[in-house]
Design a protein around this motif. Structure first.
Motif, PDB file in Angstrom:
ATOM      1  N   GLU A  95      -2.565  -5.147   6.573  1.00 25.97           N
ATOM      2  CA  GLU A  95      -1.346  -4.418   6.191  1.00 25.97           C
ATOM      3  C   GLU A  95      -1.602  -2.931   5.935  1.00 25.97           C
ATOM      4  O   GLU A  95      -0.757  -2.086   6.229  1.00 25.97           O
ATOM      5  N   ASN A  96      -2.774  -2.606   5.400  1.00 25.73           N
ATOM      6  CA  ASN A  96      -3.075  -1.197   5.156  1.00 25.73           C
ATOM      7  C   ASN A  96      -3.064  -0.393   6.457  1.00 25.73           C
ATOM      8  O   ASN A  96      -2.491   0.701   6.511  1.00 25.73           O
ATOM      9  N   VAL A  97      -3.694  -0.946   7.493  1.00 30.52           N
ATOM     10  CA  VAL A  97      -3.724  -0.222   8.763  1.00 30.52           C
ATOM     11  C   VAL A  97      -2.358  -0.307   9.443  1.00 30.52           C
ATOM     12  O   VAL A  97      -1.894   0.639  10.075  1.00 30.52           O
ATOM     13  N   GLN A  98      -1.675  -1.463   9.273  1.00 31.09           N
ATOM     14  CA  GLN A  98      -0.334  -1.628   9.860  1.00 31.09           C
ATOM     15  C   GLN A  98       0.635  -0.574   9.309  1.00 31.09           C
ATOM     16  O   GLN A  98       1.389   0.044  10.061  1.00 31.09           O
ATOM     17  N   VAL A  99       0.609  -0.368   7.997  1.00 31.69           N
ATOM     18  CA  VAL A  99       1.501   0.627   7.389  1.00 31.69           C
ATOM     19  C   VAL A  99       1.240   2.002   7.994  1.00 31.69           C
ATOM     20  O   VAL A  99       2.165   2.738   8.353  1.00 31.69           O
ATOM     21  N   ALA A 100      -0.053   2.346   8.143  1.00 33.89           N
ATOM     22  CA  ALA A 100      -0.397   3.655   8.690  1.00 33.89           C
ATOM     23  C   ALA A 100       0.059   3.764  10.143  1.00 33.89           C
ATOM     24  O   ALA A 100       0.601   4.782  10.574  1.00 33.89           O
ATOM     25  N   THR A 101      -0.143   2.681  10.900  1.00 37.68           N
ATOM     26  CA  THR A 101       0.266   2.673  12.312  1.00 37.68           C
ATOM     27  C   THR A 101       1.770   2.848  12.439  1.00 37.68           C
ATOM     28  O   THR A 101       2.259   3.684  13.195  1.00 37.68           O
ATOM     29  N   LEU A 102       2.516   2.056  11.662  1.00 48.48           N
ATOM     30  CA  LEU A 102       3.979   2.112  11.769  1.00 48.48           C
ATOM     31  C   LEU A 102       4.512   3.448  11.247  1.00 48.48           C
ATOM     32  O   LEU A 102       5.465   3.992  11.797  1.00 48.48           O
ATOM     33  N   SER A 103       3.908   3.957  10.202  1.00 47.97           N
ATOM     34  CA  SER A 103       4.442   5.214   9.670  1.00 47.97           C
ATOM     35  C   SER A 103       4.146   6.342  10.652  1.00 47.97           C
ATOM     36  O   SER A 103       4.955   7.249  10.823  1.00 47.97           O
ATOM     37  N   HIS A 104       3.011   6.239  11.364  1.00 41.91           N
ATOM     38  CA  HIS A 104       2.733   7.234  12.395  1.00 41.91           C
ATOM     39  C   HIS A 104       3.776   7.145  13.506  1.00 41.91           C
ATOM     40  O   HIS A 104       4.167   8.147  14.094  1.00 41.91           O
ATOM     41  N   GLU A 105       4.243   5.950  13.805  1.00 38.93           N
ATOM     42  CA  GLU A 105       5.260   5.780  14.858  1.00 38.93           C
ATOM     43  C   GLU A 105       6.673   5.986  14.323  1.00 38.93           C
ATOM     44  O   GLU A 105       7.643   5.787  15.037  1.00 38.93           O
ATOM     45  N   GLY A 106       6.781   6.333  13.043  1.00 40.47           N
ATOM     46  CA  GLY A 106       8.098   6.530  12.450  1.00 40.47           C
ATOM     47  C   GLY A 106       8.842   5.219  12.238  1.00 40.47           C
ATOM     48  O   GLY A 106      10.075   5.186  12.208  1.00 40.47           O
ATOM     49  N   ARG A 107       8.099   4.114  12.103  1.00 42.55           N
ATOM     50  CA  ARG A 107       8.735   2.789  11.998  1.00 42.55           C
ATOM     51  C   ARG A 107       8.403   2.092  10.689  1.00 42.55           C
ATOM     52  O   ARG A 107       8.511   0.868  10.589  1.00 42.55           O
ATOM     53  N   ARG A 114      11.363  -7.704   8.283  1.00 38.75           N
ATOM     54  CA  ARG A 114      10.950  -9.055   8.636  1.00 38.75           C
ATOM     55  C   ARG A 114       9.587  -9.119   9.306  1.00 38.75           C
ATOM     56  O   ARG A 114       8.730  -9.886   8.908  1.00 38.75           O
ATOM     57  N   ALA A 115       9.419  -8.199  10.267  1.00 38.80           N
ATOM     58  CA  ALA A 115       8.359  -8.422  11.251  1.00 38.80           C
ATOM     59  C   ALA A 115       6.962  -8.191  10.697  1.00 38.80           C
ATOM     60  O   ALA A 115       6.475  -7.084  10.641  1.00 38.80           O
ATOM     61  N   ARG A 116       6.323  -9.265  10.340  1.00 36.57           N
ATOM     62  CA  ARG A 116       4.950  -9.162   9.858  1.00 36.57           C
ATOM     63  C   ARG A 116       3.992  -8.811  10.979  1.00 36.57           C
ATOM     64  O   ARG A 116       2.888  -8.376  10.739  1.00 36.57           O
ATOM     65  N   ASP A 117       4.437  -9.057  12.212  1.00 36.10           N
ATOM     66  CA  ASP A 117       3.538  -8.856  13.344  1.00 36.10           C
ATOM     67  C   ASP A 117       3.718  -7.507  14.044  1.00 36.10           C
ATOM     68  O   ASP A 117       3.089  -7.243  15.051  1.00 36.10           O
ATOM     69  N   LEU A 118       4.587  -6.676  13.478  1.00 39.68           N
ATOM     70  CA  LEU A 118       4.826  -5.378  14.100  1.00 39.68           C
ATOM     71  C   LEU A 118       3.527  -4.607  14.273  1.00 39.68           C
ATOM     72  O   LEU A 118       2.727  -4.528  13.351  1.00 39.68           O
ATOM     73  N   GLY A 119       3.362  -4.035  15.422  1.00 39.32           N
ATOM     74  CA  GLY A 119       2.179  -3.214  15.675  1.00 39.32           C
ATOM     75  C   GLY A 119       0.882  -3.984  15.568  1.00 39.32           C
ATOM     76  O   GLY A 119      -0.173  -3.405  15.342  1.00 39.32           O
ATOM     77  N   ARG A 120       0.964  -5.314  15.761  1.00 42.31           N
ATOM     78  CA  ARG A 120      -0.202  -6.158  15.551  1.00 42.31           C
ATOM     79  C   ARG A 120      -1.373  -5.774  16.469  1.00 42.31           C
ATOM     80  O   ARG A 120      -2.508  -5.679  16.022  1.00 42.31           O
ATOM     81  N   GLU A 121      -1.067  -5.553  17.746  1.00 44.58           N
ATOM     82  CA  GLU A 121      -2.154  -5.278  18.689  1.00 44.58           C
ATOM     83  C   GLU A 121      -2.895  -4.000  18.336  1.00 44.58           C
ATOM     84  O   GLU A 121      -4.122  -3.963  18.324  1.00 44.58           O
ATOM     85  N   ARG A 122      -2.134  -2.957  18.084  1.00 48.69           N
ATOM     86  CA  ARG A 122      -2.782  -1.671  17.780  1.00 48.69           C
ATOM     87  C   ARG A 122      -3.566  -1.781  16.484  1.00 48.69           C
ATOM     88  O   ARG A 122      -4.660  -1.253  16.345  1.00 48.69           O
ATOM     89  N   THR A 123      -2.960  -2.471  15.501  1.00 53.04           N
ATOM     90  CA  THR A 123      -3.632  -2.609  14.214  1.00 53.04           C
ATOM     91  C   THR A 123      -4.932  -3.384  14.366  1.00 53.04           C
ATOM     92  O   THR A 123      -5.975  -2.975  13.853  1.00 53.04           O
ATOM     93  N   MET A 124      -4.891  -4.491  15.119  1.00 49.81           N
ATOM     94  CA  MET A 124      -6.101  -5.294  15.286  1.00 49.81           C
ATOM     95  C   MET A 124      -7.155  -4.545  16.099  1.00 49.81           C
ATOM     96  O   MET A 124      -8.354  -4.677  15.840  1.00 49.81           O
ATOM     97  N   ALA A 125      -6.707  -3.751  17.065  1.00 49.91           N
ATOM     98  CA  ALA A 125      -7.677  -2.975  17.863  1.00 49.91           C
ATOM     99  C   ALA A 125      -8.436  -1.996  16.959  1.00 49.91           C
ATOM    100  O   ALA A 125      -9.651  -1.817  17.098  1.00 49.91           O
ATOM    101  N   ILE A 126      -7.719  -1.398  16.030  1.00 48.61           N
ATOM    102  CA  ILE A 126      -8.372  -0.463  15.101  1.00 48.61           C
ATOM    103  C   ILE A 126      -9.328  -1.215  14.183  1.00 48.61           C
ATOM    104  O   ILE A 126     -10.459  -0.778  13.950  1.00 48.61           O
ATOM    105  N   LEU A 127      -8.885  -2.374  13.697  1.00 51.08           N
ATOM    106  CA  LEU A 127      -9.757  -3.155  12.809  1.00 51.08           C
ATOM    107  C   LEU A 127     -11.013  -3.617  13.552  1.00 51.08           C
ATOM    108  O   LEU A 127     -12.099  -3.666  12.973  1.00 51.08           O
TER     109      LEU A 127
END
Ligand code: ADP
Ligand code: MG
Length: 244
Positions: A95-107, A114-127
């Motif tokens: 979630e820490n990386v997801q928040v950063a990813t989504l906030s960078h995308e303005g999302r 709802r979407a717990r899986d938003l930006g999942r691929e990018r977040t997991m790639a970074i992790l």
């Protein structure tokens, strides 16, 4: 990528930076070394907009960023890591990386709906990159100190910077953690073609990772060059390396 010319900064009557000039080329892995109090953190703070210089100019990708606020500089693609402050300890590593990813995308707003899986691929790639994929579900606050530093790096990467500034990223790590952590940082920088400027106290790590080194002493750059040139420089030996 970054060009600094004649930057000066005083605190009261104390001159912390005295006409510092340097260039960092795209894709370069550059280090700034120097004794405690040399002005390294002050220089980083001036570059990232956390301090306004008294004199001089800072250009990033050909744009004058002198005196611009930190968020504006970050948005241009110059990120830095902070010490823990931007980790949310009760959120998971993912979630820490997801928040950063989504906030960078303005999302960032969508995340809370709802979407717990938003930006999942990018977040997991970074992790994956920072070696934390296997710990994605853990609470960030329970990570070891070294792993929290890796997570900070992941949060910075989520902003898709072109240049990354790391001020003593291995502070508090063991010599072994320091070596593996900086090897990882250098590999990520090469893979992502990031420009990297860092400070580090472990000279073995600096001389093996950096392509170019500047030595800062009492607010002035006293030497600059490839690791071998800097190592052989007599003034550097006298004011700095000789003490170690
Ligand atoms: P380094 O990171 O190389 O150890 P710093 O940039 O943190 O050095 O500090 C350079 C000098 O400026 C030190 O003497 C420090 O005490 C002084 N300094 C740094 N920040 C401040 C501040 N906000 N107010 C007063 N003096 C400061
Ligand atoms: Mg410092």
């Amino acid at each position: 990528m970054l060009e600094i010319s004649g930057v000066a900064k005083a605190f009261g009557g104390f001159q912390a930076l005295v006409g510092v000039s340097l260039r960092v080329e795209p894709g370069e892995i550059a280090a700034i070394i120097g004794p405690n109090g040399a002005g390294k953190s002050t220089l980083f703070n001036v570059i990232t907009g956390h301090l306004v210089p008294d004199a001089g100019r800072i250009n990033f990708k050909g744009r004058d960023i002198t005196g611009r606020p930190p968020h504006a500089i970050c948005r241009l693609g110059l990120a830095r890591s902070f010490q823990r402050t931007n980790i949310f300890p009760r959120l998971s590593v993912f979630e820490n990386v997801q928040v950063a990813t989504l906030s960078h995308e303005g999302r960032a707003q969508e995340m809370w709906s709802r979407a717990r899986d938003l930006g999942r691929e990018r977040t997991m790639a970074i992790l994956e990159d920072v070696g934390l994929a296997g710990r994605a579900a853990e609470a960030s606050g329970s990570l070891s100190y070294g792993d929290q530093k890796q997570l900070e790096l992941g949060i910075a990467l989520a902003l898709e910077p072109e240049m990354l500034l790391l001020d003593e990223p291995t502070a508090g790590m063991s010599p072994q953690e320091t070596r593996s952590s900086m090897a990882l940082v250098a590999r990520i920088a090469r893979d992502r073609r990031l420009t990297l400027l860092f400070t580090e106290h472990d000279m073995g790590v600096v001389f093996s990772v950096a392509q170019r080194i500047r030595v800062l002493h009492q607010g002035r750059i006293i030497a600059e060059g490839a690791p071998d040139e800097v190592r052989r420089n007599d003034e550097v030996k006298r004011v700095y390396l000789g003490k170690h």
